[in-house]
Design a protein around this motif. Structure first.
Motif, PDB file in Angstrom:
ATOM      1  N   GLY A 140      -0.092  11.446  -2.216  1.00 44.31           N
ATOM      2  CA  GLY A 140      -1.487  11.865  -2.368  1.00 44.31           C
ATOM      3  C   GLY A 140      -2.414  10.700  -2.697  1.00 44.31           C
ATOM      4  N   ILE A 141      -1.882   9.475  -2.641  1.00 41.92           N
ATOM      5  CA  ILE A 141      -2.720   8.296  -2.905  1.00 41.92           C
ATOM      6  C   ILE A 141      -3.572   8.005  -1.665  1.00 41.92           C
ATOM      7  CG2 ILE A 141      -2.663   5.794  -3.331  1.00 41.92           C
ATOM      8  CD1 ILE A 141      -0.097   6.218  -4.936  1.00 41.92           C
ATOM      9  N   GLU A 156       7.294  -2.705   0.226  1.00 36.31           N
ATOM     10  CA  GLU A 156       8.030  -1.887  -0.732  1.00 36.31           C
ATOM     11  C   GLU A 156       7.595  -2.206  -2.171  1.00 36.31           C
ATOM     12  OE1 GLU A 156       9.324  -3.224   1.945  1.00 36.31           O
ATOM     13  OE2 GLU A 156      10.242  -1.551   3.029  1.00 36.31           O
ATOM     14  N   SER A 157       7.367  -3.503  -2.452  1.00 31.83           N
ATOM     15  CA  SER A 157       6.932  -3.892  -3.797  1.00 31.83           C
ATOM     16  C   SER A 157       5.539  -3.352  -4.087  1.00 31.83           C
ATOM     17  CB  SER A 157       6.914  -5.417  -3.936  1.00 31.83           C
ATOM     18  OG  SER A 157       8.144  -5.956  -3.528  1.00 31.83           O
ATOM     19  N   VAL A 158       4.669  -3.398  -3.067  1.00 32.42           N
ATOM     20  CA  VAL A 158       3.302  -2.911  -3.232  1.00 32.42           C
ATOM     21  C   VAL A 158       3.324  -1.415  -3.565  1.00 32.42           C
ATOM     22  CG1 VAL A 158       1.132  -2.450  -2.016  1.00 32.42           C
ATOM     23  CG2 VAL A 158       2.272  -4.670  -1.745  1.00 32.42           C
ATOM     24  N   GLY A 180       0.239   4.287 -11.461  1.00 29.86           N
ATOM     25  CA  GLY A 180      -0.449   5.573 -11.316  1.00 29.86           C
ATOM     26  C   GLY A 180      -1.729   5.475 -10.499  1.00 29.86           C
ATOM     27  N   ALA A 181      -1.692   4.602  -9.460  1.00 27.94           N
ATOM     28  CA  ALA A 181      -2.898   4.418  -8.636  1.00 27.94           C
ATOM     29  C   ALA A 181      -3.258   5.704  -7.900  1.00 27.94           C
ATOM     30  CB  ALA A 181      -2.662   3.294  -7.630  1.00 27.94           C
ATOM     31  N   GLN A 182      -4.554   5.962  -7.779  1.00 29.98           N
ATOM     32  CA  GLN A 182      -5.042   7.053  -6.935  1.00 29.98           C
ATOM     33  C   GLN A 182      -5.530   6.503  -5.605  1.00 29.98           C
ATOM     34  OE1 GLN A 182      -7.575   8.361 -10.332  1.00 29.98           O
ATOM     35  NE2 GLN A 182      -7.119  10.403  -9.531  1.00 29.98           N
ATOM     36  N   ALA A 228       2.085   0.562  -6.882  1.00 29.21           N
ATOM     37  CA  ALA A 228       1.061   1.608  -6.829  1.00 29.21           C
ATOM     38  C   ALA A 228       1.535   2.848  -7.579  1.00 29.21           C
ATOM     39  CB  ALA A 228       0.726   1.958  -5.375  1.00 29.21           C
ATOM     40  N   ARG A 229       2.804   3.181  -7.388  1.00 32.63           N
ATOM     41  CA  ARG A 229       3.368   4.340  -8.090  1.00 32.63           C
ATOM     42  C   ARG A 229       3.397   4.098  -9.597  1.00 32.63           C
ATOM     43  NH1 ARG A 229       7.213   4.614  -3.974  1.00 32.63           N
ATOM     44  NH2 ARG A 229       7.068   6.495  -2.670  1.00 32.63           N
TER      45      ARG A 229
END
Ligand code: TYD
Ligand code: MG
Length: 398
Positions: free
Chosen positions: A153-154, A101-103, A111-113, A107-108
């Motif tokens: 969409g990541i 959950e932390s990961v 703004g990771a793609q 990521a969100r």
């Protein structure tokens, strides 16, 4: 939502993000698909973390925000690996975290793609009791990642360790959850590594990427055939070359055989890279249809480079290597063997002959020994057609 006719569904063109590593993209089917979940499996130490860190560096260089979540190793350890690489992994974001959950939150928020989770065995989710690495945790974490990838969409890549015996305690149970399964293989004693897809919702499977492990990470091998034939000495007894289709690519490999006089008891049959049952069939065909005697011989067959002969097209090369050893006469150094053997001893034509011959011609082979049905026509190659296995011994050099 109401059902619609397929014809009315718009074909949104499938987007692909290049990892910057051509061989990796090729095995993925043309690059990473946004919102997809890719599992990369392999034995510990094979180079999964290395290639993913290289890909992360190149993705960042290409402007794709990439988060590398490492539960296996501390960020300091990841930094040490990064320092060895030719790529500049400096801008890659790293997170030393095992709670899924932390990961995902991280990521969100950055703004990771692209998200890399190394590994699924060290991840755990709050939604389930149980230690990281347990079957329940591994499956639940994977399902969670799949939902996350689809929602955001990541493009998500997750590492899964495979145990020595080829038994994939974690990843095997994950294969049906994820979109794409890649395996990283290789012999520990050899420097090269094979990357292949065994499942791909966005591309073909069984494509092969070849890398060498260097002091600065993994380097793609542009010409795999040359690598697999690299250590082959001309005139060696018990060696024959064939061309395998690895997905859409022809790859030349050397089959080696040794038929040694056996001591007392049942002769041994030892096969590496070929199904022992197929070897038994070929030995029986040679014995019954060509009168070649292997009954008093220990037989060892192996494929150079850690590749596997899964196609019957390699039959003729295995038979040629066996006869070469038995008669102590080499196969011609410029000859390639391509043919399937039937139980009647007939030599059958194979699929994809032209592509295989194209590769053989490019690497300097001048003779193709194949079925007499279906002429092989590739400029610069002479076709020697065989109708039956009994003609095979005649192709050996003096
Ligand atoms: P690693 O990527 O850690 O494997 P995995 O994640 O699959 O367990 O690879 C580790 C091995 O690779 C280790 O034996 C060290 C070696 N290595 C190199 O030879 N050169 C390099 O540049 C790197 C980074 C690792
Ligand atoms: Mg690792």
């Amino acid at each position: 939502m109401s059902p619609v006719a397929l014809a009315d569904i718009s074909k949104t063109s499938l987007q692909r993000w290049s990892t910057g590593i051509a061989e990796f993209d090729f095995v993925l089917g043309g690059g990473l698909v946004p919102g997809s979940l890719v599992l990369i499996g392999g034995e510990p130490g094979i180079g999964k973390s290395t290639i993913l860190l290289q890909a992360a560096a190149r993705l960042e260089a290409g402007g794709r925000r990439t988060l590398y979540a490492s539960g296996e190793e501390s960020p300091e350890q990841v930094r040490l690996r990064a320092d060895r690489l030719r790529e500049n992994a400096g801008p890659v974001l790293v997170l030393g975290e095992t709670r899924l959950e932390s990961v995902l939150d991280a990521a969100r928020s950055v703004g990771a793609q692209v998200l890399i989770v190394d590994s699924i065995q060290t991840a755990y989710t709050d939604s389930l009791e149980g230690a990281p690495g347990s079957v329940g945790q591994v499956r639940e974490s994977a399902s969670h990642l799949m939902r996350f990838a689809k929602e955001t969409g990541i493009a998500t890549i997750v590492v899964g360790h495979v145990t020595k015996g080829g038994n994939i305690a974690g990843p095997k149970t994950l294969e049906h959850i994820v979109d794409t399964v890649l395996y990283f293989e290789g012999e520990p004693t050899m420097d090269y590594r094979l990357l292949r897809a065994t499942k791909n919702r966005f591309g073909s499977v069984d494509e092969l990427g070849v890398f060498t492990m260097t002091g600065q990470g993994l380097d793609p091998v542009a010409n795999p055939s040359a690598v697999f034939l690299g250590s082959r000495a001309a005139g060696t007894v018990g060696s024959a070359v064939t061309a395998l289709m690895e997905g859409s690519r022809p790859v030349l490999v050397e089959v080696q055989a040794l038929a040694a006089p056996s001591g007392y008891g049942t002769p041994q049959r030892v096969a590496a890279g070929i199904d022992p049952k197929r070897l038994a069939v070929l030995l029986a065909v040679l014995e019954m249809r060509a009168g070649e005697r292997f009954a008093q011989r220990d037989v060892f067959v192996q494929v150079a480079g850690g590749l596997k002969l899964t196609e019957p097209a390699a039959d003729l090369a295995v038979a040629a290597a066996l006869l070469s050893s038995l008669h102590n006469r080499p196969t011609p150094p410029d000859a390639i063997y391509l043919g399937e053997l039937g139980l009647g001893g007939e030599v059958r034509p194979i699929a994809g002959l032209d592509r295989r011959l194209g590769e053989a011609g490019r690497l300097g082979f001048r003779r193709v020994i194949a079925s007499d049905r279906g002429a092989a026509r590739v400029a610069g190659l002479t076709h020697l057609g065989l109708s039956a296995i009994s003609d095979l011994a005649g192709t050996l050099a003096a």
